[in-house]
Each structure stands twice: as C-alpha cells, then as structure tokens.
Design a protein around this motif. Structure first.
Motif: not given
Length: 419
Positions: A91, A405-407, A95
C-alpha cells in the motif's frame, strides 16, 4: 483515402511487441520480424512498476496486466541468515507512486502484447538487417531471407547484442561486462509460503517472489569472471553458493531441477549512445540502453520507450508530421531519462554486490537503522522513476491519480485481496 504508414519492428520481445502494439493502436501498418522460431520467451518473470503500467494504459493493456499479475510490495530486504534489514508495504508503494508494483511471467506479457496485433503482423523465424536507414526523402529498407521491406519507420528492438545498433553507430564501444552473472528459475514449490524478499550477502544476492499462478520466481546474482560456468550444473552451483541461506531458499533449490536454472552474464551499455535514432530507425530497450537488473527497470524502460516512440509519431500541434521530427523528439525524451536510470542501476549494483566484510557490516547497519527511523526512506530511490507518466494522459476511464496520491477503486481493492 491515405494509406496507413508502415512500420517494421525487428525483434519480438517485450520492447518490440509493445512498440508494435502502440504503433498499431495509432493506426500504423506494422510487421514484426522475430529471429527465433516463436515468440515464446526463455522462462523468467518480470516486475512491472507503476511507470510501465501507466505506459501500457496508453494502449489499453494496463488493466489486463494488473489482473494477470501478482501484486508486490509486502516483503523487504534480508541478510543471508534471514534477519530483516528493511520491510516494504504494497500500500505504501502504491500510495507513493500512484499504483502497484506487479510480477508476472514474461510469457504472459508477451502473449497479451501479441494479442493486440493482427495474426499476420508477426513473422517468426525471420532474421532481418537494416540495409538502408532511410532519411527524410526516402523510406528505410530492411532485408530478410524472403526479400526486402520498405518502411516509413523501423523499430530496432533486437536486444543487448543489437546488430542494428552496431550498424547505426559503428564507432560506439558497445556493451561491457557488469562484473556479475545471474541465475533465474520459475518453478512450483509445494508448501512454500513466504513474503517476497531480496537477500544481500557477500558479493551475492538472492530474490524470491510468489507468482499469481502458484509458482515461485527466484533469481540470484554473484560476482564471477565473465563466461565462467559450473563444472557440473548450475543447480549444483546455486546449492554451493546459497544452500545454507535462510528459508525459503533451500526449499526452492530442492524443488528446482538442473534444467530449470537459467544463467546469463550481465552486460550493459556504459557509454550512452549519442542518439536513439538515425535516419528512420529507432532503437528501443536493451538495444538502446542495456542496464543491470538491480533496479528492476530494464523491461519497464523498454515499455516506456515503445509507448513514447508511438506517441511522438502521432501528429500534434507542437510537432510536424514527419517521422524524423518524431524521432528527434523520441531521443530528446528518452535518452536523458534512461541514461540516469542506467547509472543509478550501476550504483545499486555496486552496493548490493559488495565483498568487503567491514563495508558490508556498515552497509547493513546503516540500512537497518534508516529503515527503523524512516520506513519510507528507501522508496525515495524510485522517485522520478516509478512515478513517471506518459507524455499524454492515458486515462480514458478517468482513473488517473492526482499527483502521487493513490486511492484504490473498488475493482482494485478486489484485485488486492486476491493477489
């Protein structure tokens, strides 16, 4: 109605097929000439970072590869005794760099790329040489045993021993030996459960990674004289060098047969080429910038090359329609980036192939201390590499991350749970 422009790709590996697929996606008539009797690659796996996955998004292949691959990131760096020097988290990687790091067999990637092309586009067992690189006023010409082909563009993806590179730049010194050799296996290892890891020893490294299909990909590298080979077989050589290292290494070696082990000396282009094109011919991948595998970026950079090459050949407001204009833009875009990454890979190779006991002790102590004080510190080494994005937005589905930013989308969350 205007006829589509014609491209001939020499080499049916990852870089060549990505270039062919990207050019075909852009409306080119493409022919791939592969010297080997089939496209089936010699067995090994490849790690794809967010940068190359975003490049594959340009041609609509990124999500398919994410589906087929195992997500990486949970694991870290160990000593030969098994002590963890640093830990990584999938994760945190995603991210920071806007997406996951994935691992899959090279054959899977090759098959997916080839499926993007018309069946008649790929010609195996077709040796080819550039007879004339062409210029602004005449097409390039490629000679094959079945006759000559003219092309508006030739893509040379013929690997580290590229004959096209030698023909285009005869005064360039070519490749040099890196100082180390590598072994690779992709095998089932019944009962093996472990976190991905790379292990650094004295002038030796080992890596173990699970694939999505249940097999294990393992690689090793060690300082050896160029051309040296085991007196018996390469499995026996691995047992001598790594048989007493931590689990799961002994189990992987026990499961491997001698014929499963591939060995290759590592060569690289130490002196950058003056350009990645000449006339109407472009070099991609190892033909242009062969580098050590220590950053895991060789195949990733080949994919970037291929997609950028295709994008620079698309007419746009800031460039002309001529092939030569696009090739100049391709060199300007790719040469500085790949040169910097290749140099960084060489530096990492010197660090993980250290042989002095005192230096290794200092190295390991420093890595362990920094990892505890700043767990994300070592991800900074991939800043500017893994967070790269293609020159034009590929995210037709609206999945582009904002900045770094990563979601996860719901779909990506399902993939993560089943990786």
């Amino acid at each position: 109605m205007a006829q589509p422009r014609r491209a001939v790709v020499i080499g049916g590996g990852i870089g060549g097929l990505t270039a062919a697929a990207a050019l075909h996606h852009g409306g080119w008539d493409v022919t791939v000439l592969e010297r080997a009797p089939s496209l089936e690659p010699v067995g090994a796996a490849i790690s794809l970072a967010p940068n190359s996955l975003r490049a594959l998004d340009v041609i609509g292949l990124g999500d398919e590869i994410r589906d087929l691959a195992a997500w990486q990131g949970d694991g870290g760096l160990r000593t030969s005794s098994g002590r963890w020097l640093s830990r990584t988290d999938a994760d945190a990687v995603a991210r920071r760099f806007g997406g996951p790091l994935v691992l899959l067999h090279r054959a899977t990637l090759i098959n997916s790329l080839a499926a993007r092309l018309p069946a008649e586009a790929v010609r195996p067992a077709a040796a080819a040489v550039v007879a004339d690189p062409g210029d602004a006023d005449r097409p390039a010409r490629v000679s094959t045993p079945d006759g000559d082909l003219e092309a508006d563009l030739v893509v040379a993806a013929d690997g580290i021993r590229s004959a096209v590179r030698r023909a285009l730049f005869p005064d360039h010194p070519g490749t040099v030996y890196s100082g180390f050799t590598t072994w690779r296996v992709v095998i089932p290892v019944p009962g093996a459960e472990f976190a991905s890891h790379e292990t650094w020893g004295r002038g030796r490294i080992w890596g173990s990674h699970p694939l999505k299909d249940g097999r294990v990909y393992a690689y090793a590298a060690a300082r050896t004289p160029c051309g040296e080979r085991a007196a018996d077989d390469e499995k026996a050589e691995l047992l001598r060098r790594y048989g007493d290292w931590h689990d799961p290494i002994p189990a992987i070696l026990a499961a491997a047969r001698p014929e499963d082990v591939l060995r290759h000396d590592v060569h690289l282009i130490a002196e950058p080429l003056p350009a990645y094109h000449r006339g109407r011919v472009a070099l991609v991948g190892d033909a242009a910038h062969a580098m050590p595998p220590t950053l895991g970026q060789g195949g990733n950079q080949a994919i970037e090359d291929a997609v950028v090459l295709a994008l620079t050949q698309a007419p746009g407001p800031d460039r002309g329609n001529a092939v030569g204009d696009g090739l100049a833009a391709y060199t300007a875009e790719r040469l500085p980036r790949t040169t910097a990454i290749a140099r960084q890979a060489v530096k990492i190779g010197r660090l993980n192939m250290m042989t002095g006991r005192a230096g290794i002790a200092v190295r390991n102590t420093t890595i362990a201390a920094l990892s505890k004080a700043a767990p994300l510190l070592f991800l900074r080494g991939f800043d500017g590499i893994a967070d790269w994005r293609p020159p034009q937005p590929p995210y037709a589905a609206g999945k582009a991350p904002a900045g770094n930013r990563w979601r996860r989308t719901p779909r990506e969350s399902r993939l993560h749970r089943t990786r």
